[in-house]
Design an enzyme around this catalytic site. Structure first.
Site, PDB file in Angstrom:
ATOM      1  N   THR A   1       0.849  -1.194   0.000  1.00  0.00           N
ATOM      2  CA  THR A   1       0.000   0.000   0.000  1.00  0.00           C
ATOM      3  C   THR A   1       0.882   1.240   0.000  1.00  0.00           C
ATOM      4  O   THR A   1       1.969   1.220   0.555  1.00  0.00           O
ATOM      5  CB  THR A   1      -0.866  -0.041   1.276  1.00  0.00           C
TER       6      THR A   1
ATOM      7  N   ASP B   1      -9.080   0.577   5.746  1.00  0.00           N
ATOM      8  CA  ASP B   1      -8.909   1.876   6.412  1.00  0.00           C
ATOM      9  C   ASP B   1      -8.487   2.988   5.453  1.00  0.00           C
ATOM     10  O   ASP B   1      -8.728   4.168   5.711  1.00  0.00           O
ATOM     11  CB  ASP B   1      -7.840   1.763   7.500  1.00  0.00           C
TER      12      ASP B   1
ATOM     13  N   GLY C   1      -1.419  -1.092   6.915  1.00  0.00           N
ATOM     14  CA  GLY C   1      -1.474  -2.252   7.800  1.00  0.00           C
ATOM     15  C   GLY C   1      -2.835  -2.905   7.696  1.00  0.00           C
ATOM     16  O   GLY C   1      -3.591  -2.617   6.756  1.00  0.00           O
TER      17      GLY C   1
HETATM   18  N1  ASP Z   1      -4.410  -0.830   4.997  1.00  0.00           N
HETATM   19  C1  ASP Z   1      -4.662  -1.571   3.808  1.00  0.00           C
HETATM   20  C2  ASP Z   1      -6.025  -2.240   3.928  1.00  0.00           C
HETATM   21  O1  ASP Z   1      -6.323  -2.775   4.965  1.00  0.00           O
HETATM   22  C3  ASP Z   1      -3.642  -2.628   3.499  1.00  0.00           C
HETATM   23  C4  ASP Z   1      -2.191  -2.198   3.589  1.00  0.00           C
HETATM   24  O2  ASP Z   1      -1.890  -1.181   4.191  1.00  0.00           O
HETATM   25  O3  ASP Z   1      -1.323  -2.894   3.024  1.00  0.00           O
HETATM   26  O4  ASP Z   1      -6.737  -2.252   2.975  1.00  0.00           O
END
Ligand code: ASP
Length: 313
Positions: free
Chosen positions: A182, A213, A234
């Protein structure tokens, strides 16, 4: 005060175990990508671009790089489809735009920016967001712009292990050598304006329609000129439940903390309340840069007060 002395910029490329970064070549590929984007962002700021323009540009560049889990490199959901989330926020007046569960959009962050500037809403999702994209004259990107062989293999592994996972996390025992993350960008321009952007394909093998999120204001993204700019990465469910980006901003607003103190307090809160896995990048209203993560690593970099660019895991 010189123009170059007072801007700050941070970007991230995702948090996770990053066990795949075993060799120097892979590590260099990530770090070079982050540095290139930081230096591009520096140019935008030095040419007089706003914090908002800068984070949109940096996030778009990261979306265009298939090594990251956003835009063309987005991970696949349980149906083998791309569903992307993105949000952008302007710390000057708390205006914000977000899109969720969109496919066939090369740069979801640009669509989020249009939701902010061209609609009366903050968030548009799925089919409605696609209709709005069409209304704004955005040409849909073809399916084959997104589906890379690595992403198909990654989903296969996740299904095999019956796992829903962060892009950067390994399924036990598999030997994938490429992982992605991400992305996020935050900036403070020389006028003291803050902005934040986050964009993602989400988590691997997620349920269809799942929204994380990243597009939720206060969870995956936040910017307020009085406090800070934050972009998170995350496990989204944990970041939504702890409203982590706004919580970090509140530490600054209510406890007069700086970026470093608020980041530490935020990570402690994330762990204590929800055992959250991931990380954040933070720039406070004075231009101090800070990062924190509860995973093994987070790919990120920064330029503090117009100084040298620094890149790290
Ligand atoms: N926060 C992102 C989600 O939960 C995933 C990531 O940060 O890699 O969609």
């Amino acid at each position: 005060m010189s123009q170059t002395a007072s801007y700050s910029l941070m970007v991230h490329g995702g948090a996770g175990a990053l066990d795949n970064v075993k060799d120097d070549k892979t590590a260099m590929r990530y770090l070079e990508a982050i540095r290139r984007v930081l230096e591009h962002g520096r140019e935008v700021l030095e040419l007089g671009g706003s914090a908002l323009q800068t984070v949109e540009t940096c996030a778009s560049l990261l979306e265009d790089d298939p090594i990251f889990n956003a835009g063309c490199g987005s991970v696949l959901n349980e149906k083998g489809k791309v569903e992307m989330d993105a949000a952008i926020m302007d710390g000057r007046d708390l205006s914000a735009g977000a899109v969720a569960a969109v496919g066939n959009i090369a740069n979801p962050i640009q669509l989020a920016r249009l939701v902010m500037s061209e609609s009366e809403h903050v968030m548009l999702i799925s089919e409605g967001a696609m209709r709005f994209a069409e209304h704004c004259g955005i040409t849909p990107a073809p399916d084959d712009y997104f589906y890379t062989p690595d992403r198909i293999e990654q989903l296969k592994q996740a299904r095999l292990h019956n796992k829903i996972m962060l892009d950067h996390d390994d399924t036990e025992g598999d030997s994938e050598d490429q992982k992605y993350g991400t992305i996020g960008a935050i900036a403070r321009d020389p006028l003291g304006n803050l902005a934040a952007a986050t964009s993602t394909g989400g988590i691997v093998n997620k349920r269809m329609g799942r929204v994380g999120d990243s597009p939720i204001i206060g969870a995956g993204v936040y910017a307020d000129n009085e406090t800070c700019a934050v972009s998170a990465t995350g496990y989204g469910e944990e970041f939504m439940r702890s409203v982590i980006s706004k919580t970090i901003s509140d530490f600054i607003y209510m406890k007069d903390m700086n970026a470093e103190e608020a980041t530490q307090a935020g990570m402690a809160y994330l762990t204590r309340k929800v055992n959250g896995r991931g990380g954040v990048i933070v720039i406070d209203h004075n231009g101090n840069c800070s990062s924190g993560f509860t995973t093994k690593k987070m790919i990120h970099g920064w330029i503090e007060q117009g100084g040298e660019s620094v890149v790290r895991f």
